[in-house]
Design an enzyme around this catalytic site. Structure first.
Site: not given
Ligand code: AMP
Length: 176
Positions: A59, A96
């Site tokens: 994006r 993560e």
């Protein structure tokens, strides 16, 4: 900027439980929304002599190309590992669970050039920090970082600040 906020679609529990996904496709599809987002991202950097925008896949390519056009400078893609066709340098960053790698063409950045990092959203700042490292390792200077959305609770803007990088975001959302 409240108008911009209303154009962003929030998808709860995507891509996994607990994440509020801030979907900018609904903003990008709106002519006035797209125009004011691009103008707002470029505005703080109009007198900063930016040589190129570095946009982060994917994006960051959409808004980064338009911001570069508006600033009258070039555009440099920062891509996920294995996608760029020429010789690259890569930078690992922590997710993560595990690590990911982004890459830049080794000759993309002229020594001493002033580069603006652009992406749609900053969360923990891990991706933008890795982009900044690539730019600095390539001999460029990070002139700033521009985002549509900041998630302040995740601390990304503060993390970039600790590396001496000033950021601008148009809107902020609470939470993750
Ligand atoms: P970070 O490295 O944690 O700052 O994450 C930033 C990158 O992950 C950007 O490229 C974003 O597009 C994407 N991202 C992270 N969190 C979200 C979210 N809640 N909604 C949409 N995109 C996100």
């Amino acid at each position: 900027m409240n108008d911009l906020k209303a154009l962003i679609r929030t998808i709860p529990d995507y891509p996994k439980p607990g994440i509020m996904f801030r979907d900018v496709t609904t903003l990008l599809a709106n002519p006035d929304g797209l125009k004011s987002a691009i103008a707002g991202m470029a505005a703080p950097y109009e007198d900063h002599k930016i040589d190129a925008v570095a946009g982060i896949e994917a994006r960051g390519f959409i808004v980064g190309g338009a911001v570069a056009d508006r600033l009258g400078c070039g555009f440099i893609p920062i891509r996920k590992k294995g996608r760029l066709p020429w010789k690259t340098i890569g930078q690992e960053y922590a997710l993560e669970y595990g690590v990911d790698v982004i890459e830049i063409h080794e000759d993309a950045i002229a020594k001493g050039s002033r580069i603006l990092i652009v992406d749609d959203l900053i969360a923990t700042g891990g991706t933008a920090e890795a982009a900044a490292k690539l730019i600095r390792r390539s001999g460029g200077e990070v002139a700033g970082a521009a985002f549509i959305i900041d998630l302040p609770e995740l601390g990304g803007v503060a993390r970039l600040k600790s590396h001496g990088i000033d950021s601008h975001a148009l809107i902020a959302f609470e939470g993750h």
